[in-house]
Write a protein that holds these residues in place. Structure first.
Motif, short mmCIF file in Angstrom:
data_model
loop_
_atom_site.label_atom_id
_atom_site.label_comp_id
_atom_site.label_asym_id
_atom_site.label_seq_id
_atom_site.Cartn_x
_atom_site.Cartn_y
_atom_site.Cartn_z
N ASP A 269 0.79 -1.23 0.00
CA ASP A 269 0.00 0.00 0.00
C ASP A 269 0.82 1.28 0.00
O ASP A 269 0.27 2.37 0.11
N VAL A 270 2.14 1.17 -0.16
CA VAL A 270 2.93 2.39 -0.36
C VAL A 270 2.57 2.99 -1.73
O VAL A 270 2.74 4.19 -1.96
N MET A 271 2.04 2.16 -2.61
CA MET A 271 1.48 2.65 -3.88
C MET A 271 0.19 1.87 -4.14
O MET A 271 0.22 0.66 -4.37
N ALA A 272 -0.94 2.56 -4.10
CA ALA A 272 -2.23 1.90 -4.30
C ALA A 272 -3.18 2.89 -4.99
O ALA A 272 -3.21 4.07 -4.64
N TRP A 273 -3.91 2.39 -5.97
CA TRP A 273 -4.86 3.19 -6.74
C TRP A 273 -4.19 4.39 -7.42
O TRP A 273 -4.83 5.39 -7.72
N ASN A 274 -2.89 4.32 -7.61
CA ASN A 274 -2.14 5.39 -8.28
C ASN A 274 -2.47 6.76 -7.71
O ASN A 274 -2.82 7.70 -8.42
N MET A 275 -2.33 6.87 -6.40
CA MET A 275 -2.53 8.17 -5.74
C MET A 275 -1.54 8.29 -4.59
O MET A 275 -0.82 7.34 -4.28
N ALA A 276 -1.51 9.47 -3.99
CA ALA A 276 -0.66 9.66 -2.82
C ALA A 276 -1.00 8.60 -1.79
O ALA A 276 -2.17 8.25 -1.62
N PRO A 277 -0.01 8.06 -1.10
CA PRO A 277 -0.27 6.94 -0.19
C PRO A 277 -1.04 7.35 1.06
O PRO A 277 -0.92 8.48 1.53
N PHE A 278 -1.81 6.40 1.56
CA PHE A 278 -2.50 6.57 2.83
C PHE A 278 -1.48 6.46 3.96
O PHE A 278 -0.61 5.59 3.92
N ALA B 68 0.66 5.46 9.51
CA ALA B 68 1.77 5.17 10.43
C ALA B 68 2.89 6.20 10.36
O ALA B 68 3.11 6.97 11.29
N GLY B 69 3.61 6.23 9.27
CA GLY B 69 4.88 6.94 9.26
C GLY B 69 4.79 8.42 9.02
O GLY B 69 5.62 9.19 9.48
N GLY B 70 3.82 8.85 8.25
CA GLY B 70 3.69 10.26 7.94
C GLY B 70 4.27 10.63 6.60
O GLY B 70 4.88 9.81 5.89
N ALA B 71 4.07 11.90 6.23
CA ALA B 71 4.42 12.38 4.89
C ALA B 71 5.93 12.40 4.67
O ALA B 71 6.40 12.10 3.57
N ALA B 72 6.69 12.76 5.69
CA ALA B 72 8.15 12.79 5.53
C ALA B 72 8.71 11.37 5.45
O ALA B 72 9.54 11.06 4.59
N ALA B 73 8.23 10.49 6.31
CA ALA B 73 8.77 9.13 6.36
C ALA B 73 8.50 8.37 5.07
O ALA B 73 9.39 7.69 4.54
N ILE B 74 7.29 8.50 4.52
CA ILE B 74 7.00 7.71 3.33
C ILE B 74 7.75 8.24 2.11
O ILE B 74 8.08 7.49 1.20
N THR B 75 8.04 9.54 2.12
CA THR B 75 8.85 10.10 1.04
C THR B 75 10.24 9.47 1.06
O THR B 75 10.77 9.04 0.02
N GLU B 76 10.84 9.39 2.24
CA GLU B 76 12.18 8.81 2.35
C GLU B 76 12.16 7.31 2.04
O GLU B 76 13.06 6.78 1.37
N HIS C 262 -4.81 16.43 -0.59
CA HIS C 262 -5.18 17.39 0.46
C HIS C 262 -4.96 16.77 1.85
O HIS C 262 -4.44 17.43 2.76
N MET C 263 -5.36 15.53 2.01
CA MET C 263 -5.19 14.87 3.31
C MET C 263 -3.72 14.80 3.69
O MET C 263 -3.33 15.06 4.83
N ASN C 264 -2.89 14.44 2.71
CA ASN C 264 -1.48 14.26 3.05
C ASN C 264 -0.78 15.59 3.34
O ASN C 264 0.13 15.64 4.16
N VAL C 265 -1.22 16.66 2.67
CA VAL C 265 -0.67 17.98 3.04
C VAL C 265 -1.07 18.31 4.48
O VAL C 265 -0.26 18.82 5.26
N ASN C 266 -2.31 18.00 4.84
CA ASN C 266 -2.74 18.23 6.23
C ASN C 266 -1.90 17.41 7.21
O ASN C 266 -1.55 17.88 8.30
N ILE C 267 -1.62 16.18 6.84
CA ILE C 267 -0.77 15.35 7.71
C ILE C 267 0.62 15.95 7.83
O ILE C 267 1.20 16.01 8.92
#
Ligand SMILES: [Zn+2]
Ligand SMILES: [Zn+2]
Length: 359
Positions: free
Chosen positions: A198-207, A210-218, A306-311
């Protein structure tokens, strides 16, 4: 601290009742495969579809939870992820359409119930099956007070594991915390194929429970820098993508974090960061405004951004990293003083769900 509580709730309840209820489909007490679904009542997910050939000896089964990858090897079948509880018989029925070989190995990409749920059923039928996952995934499953011991592994690994040799070689990678603390990426070198979970699902920003926006980017950047010679990228739900699609997602995660930081520092609303992302045509597929076929939680790709920017905002404010509430739940606390428009992250309407698109 707060994030740990939320993650625990997410794991304890599986995909949250809110998330599933919002899919607003007819209720069912028994999932396909004949077993009653464990846990609280759930709306019916799209049932497993007929097995699809991807390439060579690799297939996938869509529906009933996450994609199940099927790799037919010399001596048996490797399954990656086993959908929601109650789909075991359906998975086996689909596998039997392409081979009579036994199931020898199950790999779990992460702890969520839509990826591990039918492992117990398959284990009953094949008592010698190897069940392999990361140490982090095992720890999350074991920590679930309502967990099922039959989902636990026979083997774990820390950062990297190679299974089998030659044409039967499969490689597992754990490159950090992102979607969960134990995310596993699965490479089938003979097929030049990578399965993402699920780090990549439905071709959108990941849900990001757990880790957050910075962690999943890394985590995603490390994956892209580590694995080589991949053509086909199979997402945890929905799509078969390609290497360029994964590289785009990795660039998008980084750009989202960068634009969120800039907007946060200026005191702008999260929507300003999303508007910046929309200016880049390369990101258009990741900011689509349609509900994707088989969506289990969340809204459109644009709403997810939008959700991930909020996170990210809540991370910048030091409040929490990631959050464990699926769609429709209140936005992270930071949003209350940043003024994101609630409609940007609202649950999908029945009309949107009815018009779901496959791509
Ligand atoms: Zn999933
Ligand atoms: Zn998941």
């Amino acid at each position: 601290m707060k994030s740990k509580v939320l993650v625990a709730l997410f794991l304890a309840g599986g995909l949250s009742a809110t998330a599933v209820a919002q899919q607003a489909q007819p209720a069912a007490g028994t999932a396909p495969g004949g077993r009653p679904a464990a846990g609280p009542p759930r709306a019916t997910l799209p049932p497993p579809e007929p097995i699809e050939h991807i390439t060579g000896n690799v297939y996938k089964i869509f529906g009933g939870g996450g994609n199940t990858l099927v790799v037919v090897q010399d001596k048996g079948v490797v399954l990656v992820d086993t959908k929601m509880p109650g789909n075991g018989q359906a998975i086996l029925d689909e596998v039997r359409k392409v081979t009579d070989k036994p199931i020898t190995t199950i790999i779990s990409t992460h702890s969520h119930p839509d990826h591990t749920g039918s492992t117990d059923f398959i284990r009953e039928r094949y008592p010698d099956v190897r069940i392999i996952m990361s140490e982090g995934t095992k720890a999350e499953l074991a920590a679930n007070p309502r967990g099922n011991p039959a989902l636990l592994p026979t083997e774990t690994y820390k950062d990297r594991l190679t299974i089998g040799e030659g044409a039967n070689r499969i490689e597992l990678y754990h490159t950090g915390t992102g979607h969960t603390g134990g995310d596993t990426f699965v490479v089938v070198p003979s097929a030049k194929l990578l399965f993402m979970g699920d780090v990549m699902a439905w071709n959108m920003a990941p849900f990001l429970p757990a880790g957050g926006a910075a962690a999943i980017t890394e985590e995603t950047e490390k994956l892209v820098a580590t694995v080589k010679d991949i053509d086909i990228v199979v997402e945890g739900h929905g799509h078969v993508n390609d290497w360029a699609g994964l590289e785009r997602l990795s660039r998008f995660n980084r750009a989202l974090l960068t634009e969120a930081r800039a907007a946060y520092d200026r005191g702008d609303a999260p929507g300003v960061a999303v508007a910046q992302l929309q200016k880049n045509p390369d990101f258009a597929p990741l900011l689509d405004t349609h509900i994707k076929k088989g969506l289990e939680y969340g809204n459109t790709p644009l709403a997810r951004a939008h959700m991930n920017v909020n996170i990210a905002y809540s991370e910048f404010a030091g409040e929490q990293a990631g959050f464990g509430i699926a769609n429709g739940a209140p936005l992270p606390a930071t949003d209350k003083h940043k003024g994101s428009d609630p409609k940007d992250t609202a649950p999908p309407t029945p009309e949107m769900l009815a018009a779901a698109v496959a791509k």
